[in-house]
Design a protein around this motif. Sequence first.
Motif, PDB file in Angstrom:
ATOM      1  N   UNK B  71       0.842  -1.204   0.000  1.00 33.09           N
ATOM      2  CA  UNK B  71       0.000   0.000   0.000  1.00 33.09           C
ATOM      3  C   UNK B  71       0.879   1.256   0.000  1.00 33.09           C
ATOM      4  N   UNK B  72       1.964   1.229   0.791  1.00 32.96           N
ATOM      5  CA  UNK B  72       2.866   2.389   0.843  1.00 32.96           C
ATOM      6  C   UNK B  72       3.454   2.711  -0.516  1.00 32.96           C
ATOM      7  N   UNK B  73       3.726   1.670  -1.311  1.00 35.53           N
ATOM      8  CA  UNK B  73       4.353   1.885  -2.605  1.00 35.53           C
ATOM      9  C   UNK B  73       3.355   2.204  -3.706  1.00 35.53           C
ATOM     10  N   UNK B  74       2.126   2.532  -3.303  1.00 35.55           N
ATOM     11  CA  UNK B  74       1.132   2.891  -4.303  1.00 35.55           C
ATOM     12  C   UNK B  74       0.414   1.667  -4.801  1.00 35.55           C
ATOM     13  N   UNK B  76      -2.745  -0.793  -6.368  1.00 38.66           N
ATOM     14  CA  UNK B  76      -3.537  -0.762  -7.582  1.00 38.66           C
ATOM     15  C   UNK B  76      -3.005  -1.735  -8.609  1.00 38.66           C
ATOM     16  N   UNK B  77      -1.691  -1.799  -8.731  1.00 40.88           N
ATOM     17  CA  UNK B  77      -1.115  -2.706  -9.748  1.00 40.88           C
ATOM     18  C   UNK B  77      -1.110  -4.132  -9.218  1.00 40.88           C
ATOM     19  N   UNK B  78      -1.386  -5.107 -10.119  1.00 46.64           N
ATOM     20  CA  UNK B  78      -1.317  -6.512  -9.683  1.00 46.64           C
ATOM     21  C   UNK B  78       0.074  -6.837  -9.141  1.00 46.64           C
ATOM     22  N   UNK B  79       0.105  -7.575  -8.041  1.00 46.05           N
ATOM     23  CA  UNK B  79       1.389  -7.922  -7.442  1.00 46.05           C
ATOM     24  C   UNK B  79       1.277  -9.291  -6.799  1.00 46.05           C
ATOM     25  N   UNK B  80       2.409  -9.976  -6.729  1.00 50.78           N
ATOM     26  CA  UNK B  80       2.434 -11.303  -6.095  1.00 50.78           C
ATOM     27  C   UNK B  80       3.685 -11.397  -5.253  1.00 50.78           C
ATOM     28  N   UNK B  81       3.523 -11.888  -4.030  1.00 52.31           N
ATOM     29  CA  UNK B  81       4.658 -12.015  -3.116  1.00 52.31           C
ATOM     30  C   UNK B  81       4.678 -13.420  -2.511  1.00 52.31           C
ATOM     31  N   UNK B 107      -4.558  -7.543  -5.975  1.00 51.91           N
ATOM     32  CA  UNK B 107      -5.091  -6.789  -7.120  1.00 51.91           C
ATOM     33  C   UNK B 107      -5.006  -7.562  -8.421  1.00 51.91           C
ATOM     34  N   UNK B 108      -5.240  -8.863  -8.365  1.00 55.35           N
ATOM     35  CA  UNK B 108      -5.218  -9.665  -9.593  1.00 55.35           C
ATOM     36  C   UNK B 108      -6.502  -9.404 -10.389  1.00 55.35           C
ATOM     37  N   UNK B 329      -8.214  -2.347   2.545  1.00 52.57           N
ATOM     38  CA  UNK B 329      -8.917  -1.148   3.039  1.00 52.57           C
ATOM     39  C   UNK B 329      -8.657  -0.930   4.525  1.00 52.57           C
ATOM     40  N   UNK B 330      -8.697  -2.024   5.281  1.00 57.81           N
ATOM     41  CA  UNK B 330      -8.421  -1.920   6.720  1.00 57.81           C
ATOM     42  C   UNK B 330      -7.034  -1.327   6.965  1.00 57.81           C
ATOM     43  N   UNK B 331      -6.119  -1.590   6.052  1.00 55.03           N
ATOM     44  CA  UNK B 331      -4.749  -1.128   6.251  1.00 55.03           C
ATOM     45  C   UNK B 331      -4.495   0.203   5.566  1.00 55.03           C
ATOM     46  N   UNK B 332      -5.538   0.840   5.079  1.00 52.39           N
ATOM     47  CA  UNK B 332      -5.366   2.193   4.595  1.00 52.39           C
ATOM     48  C   UNK B 332      -5.564   2.413   3.100  1.00 52.39           C
ATOM     49  N   UNK B 333      -5.812   1.350   2.333  1.00 48.35           N
ATOM     50  CA  UNK B 333      -6.087   1.561   0.906  1.00 48.35           C
ATOM     51  C   UNK B 333      -7.419   2.291   0.785  1.00 48.35           C
ATOM     52  N   UNK B 334      -7.535   3.128  -0.240  1.00 48.06           N
ATOM     53  CA  UNK B 334      -8.733   3.960  -0.317  1.00 48.06           C
ATOM     54  C   UNK B 334      -9.866   3.287  -1.072  1.00 48.06           C
TER      55      UNK B 334
END
Lengths: 235, 355
Positions: B71-74, B76-81, B107-108, B329-334
């Motif tokens: 979330x800090x890094x912006x 919206x873009x799909x990501x996998x960790x 965000x898949x 959202x709970x962690x701050x995403x809008x």
Amino acid sequence: MTGLTLAVPSKGRLEELTREFFAGEGLAITRPGGARSYLGALEGAPEVTVRFLPAGEIARELIRGTVDIGVTGRDLIHETSESGPQAVHFARALGFGQANVVVAVPDAWIDVTHMHDLADVASDLRSRRKRWMRIATKYITITRQHFAQAGIAEYRIVESLGATEAAPASGAADIIVDITTTGSTLAANQLRVLEDGVLLESEACLVVSRTAKWGGKRKAMLDALLRRLGAEAMG
Amino acid sequence: MTPATRRTALESVIAAQAAERVNPPLLLPADPYFDLAGEEFGRRLLLTSGNDGAEYCLRPDFTLPIVADYIRNGPGKPAAFSYLGPIFRQREDGPAEFDQAGLELLAQQNADAALDAVFAFARDALAAYGITRPRIRLGGVRLFEALLAQADMPDAWRPRIRHRFGHPEALSRLLARLTAAPDLPRVKQPSRKALVEDITGRMTAAGLSLTESRTPEEIAERYLEQQALDAAHVPADTLRLLKDYLAISGPALQALTRIEALAHVRKLDLSAPLATLRRHLVALGSEADVVFEADFSPRLDYYTGIVFEMSGRGDEILASGGQYDRLLERLGATSPIAASGCALWVDRLEAEAAR
């Protein structure tokens, strides 16, 4: 270790009442070194070494198994560790030190009478105010256990080591979990105990450690001592 | 096979994921965990404090730091960790430090495909420990929410029932309370204004702030709402529906068929979440014992779609996860961001393999 260690409260009203209890059972506690001494004996039971400790430490040492028998409050055994009650055997209630650990809310919260109301209030605070319901208490373990049982997860504990009943007025917390004997302090602070808000009925107890090493003759010594004290044997 | 070769096999399963391998710090601020999961999870943290009084905990899970970083890094873009490393929790059965591995898909585009990928990852990881026919327990959060939205009852009860989903005891207590609700004659209620005045008076007398905690208005409103709720009964028929639904548990296909039948009789439209569940069942294939339990859900309210646990021959849960679209959202995403993933209990996997 060949003898038994008995831990008793080191000062105050609890110490006096504990002495009275043992004397009444014909086993007077002696403190040869005077009030400053930390070691004593039981008259008529030479196998027992008496240690004078604060009640909270007695609970901890019983759970760890570093003392064999002790006099402490049921609340302290429950509070010291979640697994505390399993680590000890409550051999006898002593008939003093009665007090309840209770949940109390501001009397002005006329909509809250039961734990299930608190569940709603907690989720309201979370959704409307974006914050957790705050509970001031020194009974962290007991609070967590009972709130989990009641299905209430949306809260935070504010640790309070004294004058917990003032926390709602000072703005430090919304509600409290505290120990009370007559309820008069709570009432004086316009706090009200919930109808199902008694989390634990406590009193001073004779408690045996299950985690101490009970090999050799020690178990037989314990059984004999418990019999003399009119207490229930450890199964 | 030795523990070392099994560990290597797990490493290769993780490396084979199209995911960035991450390793968040071991020492993390404790507050976000309390904020997200409350005291119930907080009691299991290993806490320590800095000289300035700030509270830290030893990393108790990977999901929160990974998602917070995302979330800090912006977002919206799909990501996998992916991850594998030690976590720390107070527990009664075993050391406080143990390894956890897992996958987070954020965000898949296709949430169903993402969940299938999570299932496949968990299956592969279990297979690395010789568990090729796991027992899989499925729960449907979206399915229950759909049923609840359509069930006939005063609206105010819906969030209260939803709030207790995943805590079978609290939920059955509430249903029992609703079933036993006495049909009391209605007493005339004081006006809202009179109540607010009375409550304000009491709060002032007690030295309570009128704004810091609950306000007199909030208290009065909930009081009136409670009185209204006590009068606004949940129909006995709806309570039966809820109890019948929550009792459904068994081999997944049978359980879903029973839910379909229940929906048909009760004229509820549960077709979309049921179809999704069936699609995933097909993807899971026949090489697993899949059960569906209608009342199964993690207690945390950020889980959304389908949730699961996998185990072997023992009772221990080896993998758990699902969809948690509300977490970001709970962690701050809008805005809501699709999320799914799972965590693997590496020490339990090894214990199961060594059985």
